[in-house]
Design an enzyme around this catalytic site. Structure first.
Site, short mmCIF file in Angstrom:
data_model
loop_
_atom_site.label_atom_id
_atom_site.label_comp_id
_atom_site.label_asym_id
_atom_site.label_seq_id
_atom_site.Cartn_x
_atom_site.Cartn_y
_atom_site.Cartn_z
CD GLU A 152 -2.71 -1.38 2.47
OE1 GLU A 152 -2.58 -0.57 3.39
OE2 GLU A 152 -3.48 -2.35 2.55
CD GLU A 261 -4.69 -7.94 1.91
OE1 GLU A 261 -5.55 -7.18 2.39
OE2 GLU A 261 -3.47 -7.71 1.97
O1 9MR Z 1 -7.50 -8.14 8.62
C1 9MR Z 1 -6.55 -7.31 9.27
C2 9MR Z 1 -7.17 -6.74 10.54
O2 9MR Z 1 -7.36 -7.79 11.48
C3 9MR Z 1 -6.27 -5.66 11.13
O3 9MR Z 1 -6.94 -5.05 12.21
C4 9MR Z 1 -5.97 -4.62 10.05
C5 9MR Z 1 -5.08 -3.51 10.56
O4 9MR Z 1 -4.81 -2.61 9.55
O5 9MR Z 1 -5.32 -5.26 8.97
C6 9MR Z 1 -6.17 -6.18 8.33
O6 9MR Z 1 -5.55 -6.69 7.17
C7 9MR Z 1 -5.23 -5.73 6.17
C8 9MR Z 1 -4.03 -6.26 5.41
O7 9MR Z 1 -2.99 -6.54 6.29
C9 9MR Z 1 -3.58 -5.28 4.35
N1 9MR Z 1 -4.65 -4.92 3.47
C10 9MR Z 1 -5.89 -4.49 4.12
C11 9MR Z 1 -6.34 -5.54 5.13
C12 9MR Z 1 -7.67 -5.14 5.72
O8 9MR Z 1 -7.53 -3.94 6.45
#
Ligand code: 9MR
Length: 345
Positions: A152, A261
């Site tokens: 990102e 994802e």
């Molecule tokens: O699913 C993840 C969630 O449990 C966390 O709180 C969050 C924190 O930013 O990150 C989520 O996963 C993310 C992933 O690592 C990167 N792309 C976006 C995902 C959803 O936010």
């Protein structure tokens, strides 16, 4: 039948897993049945690997080579190798879930402390990447088949290009991405694929920026293998035509394409909504299979972000209950599951 068997000739099927998923026997059975790849939903991110106490208490010792703790990564490696699953490494360089002190002079906990200088941050970045990649290769060679090296780096608002508020951008500048990939290439084991990962990669301006500012320069240096299209979609909102254009544009560059994802936010469990969800999943998998089959894009894995609806991050994030996946609360197969299976049967 299972997802991974149905899609065997096309690409790997994965899911994100939490540390609890790895402890529950039923979850393990589902993982063995349907998937051949997993991604740690959280546990392999810098906030779980950087040893806060050591670094903050002894900044002089660790200033250019951060202290790391591999317990969490080790549990994912062990689970993956015991269950014959490939592991996607997620993620090395990200503005989020990386503690602020990591970017500060002397690892200061004071939010107002000055940023560390560029030279120091590049040394910390190299130390982090070297530490993690050499550990995983020594501990369980070959289990991690791909890394999201940078996550990102482009702005949320598609108009804006680089994510300028990222502490990586603030401390190093836009070449932080190139440095991260060079370090990753230097320390990654043989055959480990290096990915740039981002969301909303189907938006036309974001697709263009990612191609021009990130992928092409990295390809020129020979330090990138693939693009991760996260795939957090919204039912009846995200444009699958544009999604397909992105798959093809990235494929044309000669990169591997992975959907890393995948979930489709849907706020109703009613039959009609679940039918629409199923149709959308079928279209999406149709696009991916067609691209792969006809040599238009080398799609190599598709990973769902969560094993079942009630565990999805989306309910918290959207502040309304979400039903975005292929399986319900008791791992029951939803219409979306049947639809995804039908694409290849
Ligand atoms: O699913 C993840 C969630 O449990 C966390 O709180 C969050 C924190 O930013 O990150 C989520 O996963 C993310 C992933 O690592 C990167 N792309 C976006 C995902 C959803 O936010």
């Amino acid at each position: 039948m299972s997802l991974k068997k149905a899609y065997e000739q096309y690409f790997k099927i994965g899911t994100s897993v939490s540390k609890w998923n790895m402890e529950w026997p039923q979850a393990t059975r589902e993982l063995q049945k349907h998937y051949n790849s997993i991604t740690g939903e959280n546990g392999m991110k810098p906030m779980f690997v950087l040893d806060m106490q050591e670094n903050v208490e002894h900044p002089e010792k660790y200033n250019i080579n951060p202290a790391l703790n591999f317990d969490s990564i080790r549990s994912f490696l062990k689970f993956s190798s015991e269950n014959g699953l490939g592991l996607r490494g997620h993620t090395l360089v990200w503005h989020n879930q990386t503690p602020l002190w990591f970017f500060k002079e002397n690892y200061s906990l004071d939010e107002k402390a000055p940023w560390a200088d560029k030279e120091t941050m590049l040394a910390r970045m190299e130390g982090y990447i070297r530490g993690v990649l050499t550990f995983v290769e020594k501990e369980c060679p070959g289990v991690i088949y791909a890394w999201d090296v940078v996550n990102e780096a482009m702005e949320e608002n598609e108009e804006d290009g680089w994510r300028k508020k990222s502490p990586w951008y603030q401390t190093v500048g836009e070449d932080f991405v190139a440095y991260a990939f060079r370090f990753a290439r230097k320390y990654a084991g043989p055959g480990v694929k290096l990915f740039y990962n981002d969301y909303n990669t189907f938006l036309p301006k974001k697709r263009e920026d990612i191609c021009n500012l990130i992928l092409k320069p990295l390809l020129k240096e020979g330090v990138i293998d693939g693009i991760g299209m996260q795939g957090h979609l919204i039912l009846n909102d995200s444009d699958l035509k544009e999604f397909e254009k992105s798959v093809l544009a990235f494929g044309e560059l000669g990169l591997e394409v992975q959907v890393t994802e995948l979930d489709i936010h849907c706020n109703s469990p009613e039959e009609e909504a679940m039918k629409q969800l199923a149709d959308t999943y079928a279209k999406l998998f149709g696009i991916l299979v067609d691209a792969k089959k006809n040599g238009k894009a080398n799609v190599t894995s598709v990973t769902f972000w969560g094993m079942k609806d009630d565990e999805s991050w989306l309910t918290g994030f959207r502040k309304e209950k979400s039903y975005p996946l292929l399986f319900g609360e008791k791992y029951q197969e939803k219409a979306a599951y049947e639809a995804v299976m039908r694409v290849v049967q």
